[in-house]
Scaffold this active site. Structure first.
Site, PDB file in Angstrom:
ATOM      1  N   CYS A  56       0.732  -1.058   0.137  1.00  0.00           N
ATOM      2  CA  CYS A  56      -0.012   0.239   0.549  1.00  0.00           C
ATOM      3  C   CYS A  56       0.676   1.465  -0.405  1.00  0.00           C
ATOM      4  O   CYS A  56       0.449   2.218  -0.695  1.00  0.00           O
ATOM      5  CB  CYS A  56      -1.289  -0.199   1.241  1.00  0.00           C
ATOM      6  N   CYS A  96      -3.882  -2.833   5.626  1.00  0.00           N
ATOM      7  CA  CYS A  96      -3.732  -1.142   5.398  1.00  0.00           C
ATOM      8  C   CYS A  96      -5.387  -0.226   4.909  1.00  0.00           C
ATOM      9  O   CYS A  96      -6.198  -1.220   3.654  1.00  0.00           O
ATOM     10  CB  CYS A  96      -2.912  -1.395   4.331  1.00  0.00           C
TER      11      CYS A  96
END
Length: 395
Positions: free
Chosen positions: A100, A200
């Protein structure tokens, strides 16, 4: 006045990041990333991104900075979620947080920020950036955060010199309690907000439920392998070269059904990962069972009793050239070169003494002591003192 775009997540860390930059005289813009909105797989009913974007907006308003939301859910699905499904399907265990940062925050998001005329992007990560001069050029360093308990350098192990050059980490010199104190004194709504948990940006997710969207359940067996198995007592051959020795120690046992006894059933080997203890639902053993390997082809999970089971441990791992990454490109090894390092194979693991050996096709990381649950698809990151210099995907 340099312009900085802050990734305002609606948490205390990014709120204090924006506050500190404003205090330092930067022109600050707050951007909230909306990366996920499939509520069918989150555990709790609350809608995390809505609440978070609201908090981020209130903080921006309090600080008197411009604020907007950017929807990156399409890129997030393509680059993170699809990659995760693909890795799990192959029997590997990806780290979405590392990805991410590499793919979303410091790539897609950074490009949007630079498009808004930003000189820098800032995030609320507990790490520091250093700058040194080498051969007349500026070289950027990724340094561990001062707060050893919160250091997040591992999650940024895939960043490049280019990305680091445009990044600021204002809270890297602070501890978490100091960050909360600043937020309280600045009267920010996020001062006492709990740290986010889970994947995330996806929030609290039941991983099997999440994976079942694409990876269909498939019943298979759980096999328990005894620690007394004779293949754990390997005869150490006479090695002709260091590389031969490293290859030997990096190889994991290949398990077969005949190596143990069937003790239960599962709904898909691709939902499990090495070292996992929860979710097996097998009782009646003296010590808890841990996953020592998964076979997604045959759909079998191999387990062993206790966290000291020899099937969990390996001394050496391998990273292929195409998954080898140097933040400090100037320190990258050539074939046959070695480097003494400290390394970790998961977030918060204490750093371990190791040596990295560059060979044709990749690099071996050889630990001083065998490591538990070296897992394909996870990231190994290596440090010199408190500087993260490189990383790679365990193959």
């Amino acid at each position: 006045m340099k312009r900085v775009v802050v990734g305002l997540s609606g948490g205390v860390d990014s709120s204090v990041t924006a506050y500190l930059l404003k205090e330092q005289g930067y022109e600050v813009i707050g951007l909230f990333m909306k990366n996920w909105h499939d509520d069918s797989v989150t555990i709790s009913d609350e809608c995390p991104w809505l609440e978070d974007s609201n908090d981020a907006m209130i903080v921006a308003d309090k600080l008197g900075i411009p604020f907007q939301t950017v929807d990156l859910s399409e890129e997030y699905k393509e680059r993170i979620v699809d990659y995760m499904f693909n890795e799990y399907e192959r029997g590997r265990t990806p780290n979405p947080d590392v990805l991410c940062n590499r793919e979303i925050k410091f790539d897609v998001f950074m490009k949007i920020a630079l498009g808004l005329g930003a000189d820098y992007v800032a995030t609320g990560h507990y790490c520091r950036k250093g700058t040194i001069e080498k051969d007349g050029e500026e070289v950027y360093q990724l340094l561990a955060g001062i707060d050893g308990n919160k250091d997040q350098s591992y999650f940024l192990c895939q960043l490049s010199q280019e990305q680091l050059s445009k990044t600021l980490f204002p809270i890297g010199e602070l501890t978490k309690p100091e960050v909360r104190k600043i937020a309280t004194e600045a009267d920010l709504i996020t001062a006492d907000k709990k740290d986010s948990q889970g994947l995330c940006f996806i929030g609290k997710v039941r991983l099997p439920d999440f994976l079942q969207q694409k990876l269909k359940p498939k019943e298979g067996v759980i096999v328990e392998v005894s620690k007394e198995q004779n293949f754990y007592e390997r005869n150490i051959p006479v090695f002709q070269s260091k590389e031969e020795e490293l290859k030997f120690y990096s190889e994991k046992p290949v398990y077969h059904l005949s190596d143990g006894k069937v003790v239960g059933k599962h709904q898909g080997a691709h939902y499990f990962t090495k070292g996992q203890r929860k979710g097996l639902h097998v009782g009646g053993t003296v010590e808890p069972l841990f996953v020592i390997d998964t076979d997604v082809e045959e759909n079998v999970i191999y387990t062993g009793q206790g966290k000291a089971h020899p099937g969990l441990f390996r001394r050496t791992l391998f990273v292929t050239d195409d998954e080898l990454h140097w933040i400090r490109e100037d320190l990258a090894l050539d074939v046959d070169e070695t480097m003494q390092i400290k390394a970790r194979i998961r977030y918060r693991q204490p750093l371990q003494n190791a040596t990295i050996y560059k060979v044709v096709g990749g690099a071996y990381v050889d630990f001083e002591t065998p490591q538990s649950a070296i897992t394909e698809g996870q990231f190994v990151a290596w440090y010199i003192k408190d500087e993260l210099v490189g990383s790679g995907v365990i193959s």
